[in-house]
Scaffold this motif. Structure first.
Motif, PDB file in Angstrom:
ATOM      1  N   GLN A 117       1.010   0.155  -0.432  1.00 20.87           N
ATOM      2  CA  GLN A 117       0.217   1.336  -0.791  1.00 20.87           C
ATOM      3  C   GLN A 117       1.039   2.611  -0.612  1.00 20.87           C
ATOM      4  O   GLN A 117       0.935   3.552  -1.412  1.00 20.87           O
ATOM      5  CB  GLN A 117      -1.037   1.435   0.080  1.00 20.87           C
ATOM      6  N   LEU A 118       1.839   2.645   0.453  1.00 22.01           N
ATOM      7  CA  LEU A 118       2.660   3.831   0.719  1.00 22.01           C
ATOM      8  C   LEU A 118       3.815   3.932  -0.269  1.00 22.01           C
ATOM      9  O   LEU A 118       4.217   5.039  -0.654  1.00 22.01           O
ATOM     10  CB  LEU A 118       3.194   3.793   2.160  1.00 22.01           C
ATOM     11  N   TYR A 119       4.344   2.795  -0.690  1.00 27.68           N
ATOM     12  CA  TYR A 119       5.389   2.817  -1.721  1.00 27.68           C
ATOM     13  C   TYR A 119       4.828   3.432  -3.000  1.00 27.68           C
ATOM     14  O   TYR A 119       5.462   4.270  -3.648  1.00 27.68           O
ATOM     15  CB  TYR A 119       5.885   1.402  -2.046  1.00 27.68           C
ATOM     16  N   GLU A 120       3.629   2.998  -3.364  1.00 24.33           N
ATOM     17  CA  GLU A 120       3.004   3.503  -4.584  1.00 24.33           C
ATOM     18  C   GLU A 120       2.624   4.976  -4.447  1.00 24.33           C
ATOM     19  O   GLU A 120       2.742   5.736  -5.415  1.00 24.33           O
ATOM     20  CB  GLU A 120       1.781   2.663  -4.926  1.00 24.33           C
ATOM     21  N   ALA A 121       2.163   5.373  -3.264  1.00 23.01           N
ATOM     22  CA  ALA A 121       1.840   6.787  -3.042  1.00 23.01           C
ATOM     23  C   ALA A 121       3.075   7.657  -3.250  1.00 23.01           C
ATOM     24  O   ALA A 121       3.001   8.748  -3.833  1.00 23.01           O
ATOM     25  CB  ALA A 121       1.285   6.979  -1.631  1.00 23.01           C
ATOM     26  N   PHE A 122       4.231   7.142  -2.814  1.00 24.25           N
ATOM     27  CA  PHE A 122       5.474   7.901  -2.942  1.00 24.25           C
ATOM     28  C   PHE A 122       5.970   7.939  -4.388  1.00 24.25           C
ATOM     29  O   PHE A 122       6.232   9.014  -4.936  1.00 24.25           O
ATOM     30  CB  PHE A 122       6.554   7.297  -2.040  1.00 24.25           C
ATOM     31  N   PHE A 123       6.060   6.763  -5.020  1.00 24.38           N
ATOM     32  CA  PHE A 123       6.633   6.702  -6.370  1.00 24.38           C
ATOM     33  C   PHE A 123       5.656   7.125  -7.462  1.00 24.38           C
ATOM     34  O   PHE A 123       6.021   7.876  -8.372  1.00 24.38           O
ATOM     35  CB  PHE A 123       7.164   5.294  -6.661  1.00 24.38           C
ATOM     36  N   GLU A 124       4.406   6.627  -7.406  1.00 23.85           N
ATOM     37  CA  GLU A 124       3.423   6.962  -8.437  1.00 23.85           C
ATOM     38  C   GLU A 124       2.789   8.328  -8.186  1.00 23.85           C
ATOM     39  O   GLU A 124       2.220   8.917  -9.113  1.00 23.85           O
ATOM     40  CB  GLU A 124       2.320   5.906  -8.484  1.00 23.85           C
ATOM     41  N   ILE A 157      -3.106   6.381  -0.327  1.00 19.31           N
ATOM     42  CA  ILE A 157      -3.202   6.606   1.119  1.00 19.31           C
ATOM     43  C   ILE A 157      -4.516   6.034   1.639  1.00 19.31           C
ATOM     44  O   ILE A 157      -4.569   5.418   2.711  1.00 19.31           O
ATOM     45  CB  ILE A 157      -3.102   8.117   1.452  1.00 19.31           C
ATOM     46  N   SER A 158      -5.571   6.216   0.871  1.00 20.88           N
ATOM     47  CA  SER A 158      -6.870   5.650   1.253  1.00 20.88           C
ATOM     48  C   SER A 158      -6.831   4.121   1.237  1.00 20.88           C
ATOM     49  O   SER A 158      -7.430   3.479   2.098  1.00 20.88           O
ATOM     50  CB  SER A 158      -7.963   6.149   0.302  1.00 20.88           C
ATOM     51  N   ASN A 159      -6.135   3.547   0.247  1.00 21.89           N
ATOM     52  CA  ASN A 159      -5.969   2.088   0.222  1.00 21.89           C
ATOM     53  C   ASN A 159      -5.271   1.605   1.486  1.00 21.89           C
ATOM     54  O   ASN A 159      -5.609   0.547   2.038  1.00 21.89           O
ATOM     55  CB  ASN A 159      -5.147   1.657  -0.997  1.00 21.89           C
ATOM     56  N   SER A 219      -6.825  -0.879   4.398  1.00 17.80           N
ATOM     57  CA  SER A 219      -6.161  -2.195   4.411  1.00 17.80           C
ATOM     58  C   SER A 219      -6.355  -2.944   3.096  1.00 17.80           C
ATOM     59  O   SER A 219      -6.603  -4.153   3.074  1.00 17.80           O
ATOM     60  CB  SER A 219      -6.677  -3.048   5.580  1.00 17.80           C
ATOM     61  N   GLU A 220      -6.204  -2.220   1.993  1.00 14.40           N
ATOM     62  CA  GLU A 220      -6.333  -2.801   0.654  1.00 14.40           C
ATOM     63  C   GLU A 220      -4.971  -2.764  -0.049  1.00 14.40           C
ATOM     64  O   GLU A 220      -4.121  -1.937   0.253  1.00 14.40           O
ATOM     65  CB  GLU A 220      -7.333  -1.998  -0.189  1.00 14.40           C
ATOM     66  N   LEU A 221      -4.799  -3.634  -1.022  1.00 15.65           N
ATOM     67  CA  LEU A 221      -3.587  -3.645  -1.867  1.00 15.65           C
ATOM     68  C   LEU A 221      -2.306  -3.747  -1.029  1.00 15.65           C
ATOM     69  O   LEU A 221      -1.288  -3.143  -1.377  1.00 15.65           O
ATOM     70  CB  LEU A 221      -3.537  -2.393  -2.765  1.00 15.65           C
ATOM     71  N   TYR A 222      -2.365  -4.495   0.050  1.00 17.12           N
ATOM     72  CA  TYR A 222      -1.215  -4.655   0.943  1.00 17.12           C
ATOM     73  C   TYR A 222      -0.165  -5.561   0.302  1.00 17.12           C
ATOM     74  O   TYR A 222      -0.449  -6.326  -0.623  1.00 17.12           O
ATOM     75  CB  TYR A 222      -1.658  -5.231   2.289  1.00 17.12           C
ATOM     76  N   GLY A 223       1.066  -5.470   0.822  1.00 21.51           N
ATOM     77  CA  GLY A 223       2.183  -6.220   0.257  1.00 21.51           C
ATOM     78  C   GLY A 223       2.376  -7.582   0.896  1.00 21.51           C
ATOM     79  O   GLY A 223       1.575  -8.044   1.716  1.00 21.51           O
ATOM     80  N   ILE A 224       3.491  -8.216   0.536  1.00 20.60           N
ATOM     81  CA  ILE A 224       3.800  -9.546   1.050  1.00 20.60           C
ATOM     82  C   ILE A 224       4.375  -9.464   2.461  1.00 20.60           C
ATOM     83  O   ILE A 224       4.756  -8.389   2.934  1.00 20.60           O
ATOM     84  CB  ILE A 224       4.792 -10.276   0.121  1.00 20.60           C
ATOM     85  N   GLU A 225       4.443 -10.602   3.115  1.00 22.68           N
ATOM     86  CA  GLU A 225       4.959 -10.670   4.488  1.00 22.68           C
ATOM     87  C   GLU A 225       6.435 -10.248   4.527  1.00 22.68           C
ATOM     88  O   GLU A 225       7.208 -10.548   3.622  1.00 22.68           O
ATOM     89  CB  GLU A 225       4.815 -12.095   5.017  1.00 22.68           C
ATOM     90  N   THR A 226       6.793  -9.528   5.587  1.00 24.15           N
ATOM     91  CA  THR A 226       8.169  -9.052   5.733  1.00 24.15           C
ATOM     92  C   THR A 226       8.471  -8.786   7.208  1.00 24.15           C
ATOM     93  O   THR A 226       7.561  -8.689   8.038  1.00 24.15           O
ATOM     94  CB  THR A 226       8.393  -7.760   4.920  1.00 24.15           C
ATOM     95  N   ASN A 227       9.768  -8.628   7.518  1.00 24.02           N
ATOM     96  CA  ASN A 227      10.163  -8.262   8.883  1.00 24.02           C
ATOM     97  C   ASN A 227      10.969  -6.965   8.898  1.00 24.02           C
ATOM     98  O   ASN A 227      11.707  -6.704   9.841  1.00 24.02           O
ATOM     99  CB  ASN A 227      10.963  -9.394   9.547  1.00 24.02           C
TER     100      ASN A 227
END
Length: 203
Positions: free
Chosen positions: A170-177, A137-139, A143-151
């Motif tokens: 970062q939010l995907y990882e917060a949820f799964f990890e 969440i802090s990442n 604005s760190e460890l952001y993902g690839i471009e998407t729409n």
């Protein structure tokens, strides 16, 4: 779609800045400490020594995390600016380095007290997802460890990075990890036929 323009500083008192990342470490360690003693530790010898163990864990996280960042991400800079290695308030911590630091600290402490190392590994593995959750969440805030471009509809523009909409990885990882891993490990450890070391190996 969402625009990320969060301030990485959570609290500003005069010239003192307390960043979200620092709070993530503090909250993660405190919650892990409390849950471990109240829920996860049934061994009285372990519980009796756990407060001292936390000191080792904190040192493992900080020293391992910092050295991991220095050696993995920017060794040339720190080789020429040795004193900057100590400036952890300027940022720069590695999950992998922190993990190695915790493993070493756990082995050292358990051997010193003649305890089963995997009992400590299991407890750390059970509560580590809490710290990972707050760290990711802090990442996101930083604005760190952001993902690839998407729409996709939930894409995020990290304006400190560029004008592109990206996956909020970062939010995907917060949820799964964080959340999902925490629930899975908790389900496993409370099974009647649990074998010591299973949670730490799965982690």
């Amino acid at each position: 779609m969402f625009t990320n323009n969060f301030d990485p500083v959570a609290i500003n008192i005069l010239s003192l800045e307390i960043k979200w990342y620092s709070l993530a470490y503090i909250i993660g360690i405190l919650l892990g400490w409390i849950l471990s003693k109240r829920i996860f530790i049934s061994d009285e010898n372990l519980k009796e020594n756990f407060d001292d163990f936390i000191t080792y864990i904190i040192l493992g996280i900080i020293v391992g995390g910092r050295l991991g960042y220095v050696l993995i991400y920017n060794p040339n800079y720190y080789l020429n600016n040795i004193i900057d290695i100590l400036k952890i308030w300027q940022g720069g911590m590695s999950f992998h380095g922190g993990l190695i630091g915790v493993v070493i600290a756990s082995i050292w402490f358990s051997k010193k007290n003649n305890h089963n190392t995997f009992k400590y590994f299991d407890i750390v593995s059970l509560v580590a997802p809490i710290g990972i959750f707050f760290g990711r969440i802090s990442n996101f805030i930083n604005s760190e460890l952001y993902g690839i471009e998407t729409n996709v509809p939930w894409a995020v523009k990290f304006i400190k990075v560029d004008d592109l909409y990206r996956h909020p990885s970062q939010l995907y990882e917060a949820f799964f990890e964080g959340i999902i891993l925490f629930l899975i490990l908790n389900f496993i450890i409370f099974r009647k036929n649990y074998s010591i070391g299973t949670c730490s190996i799965l982690f």
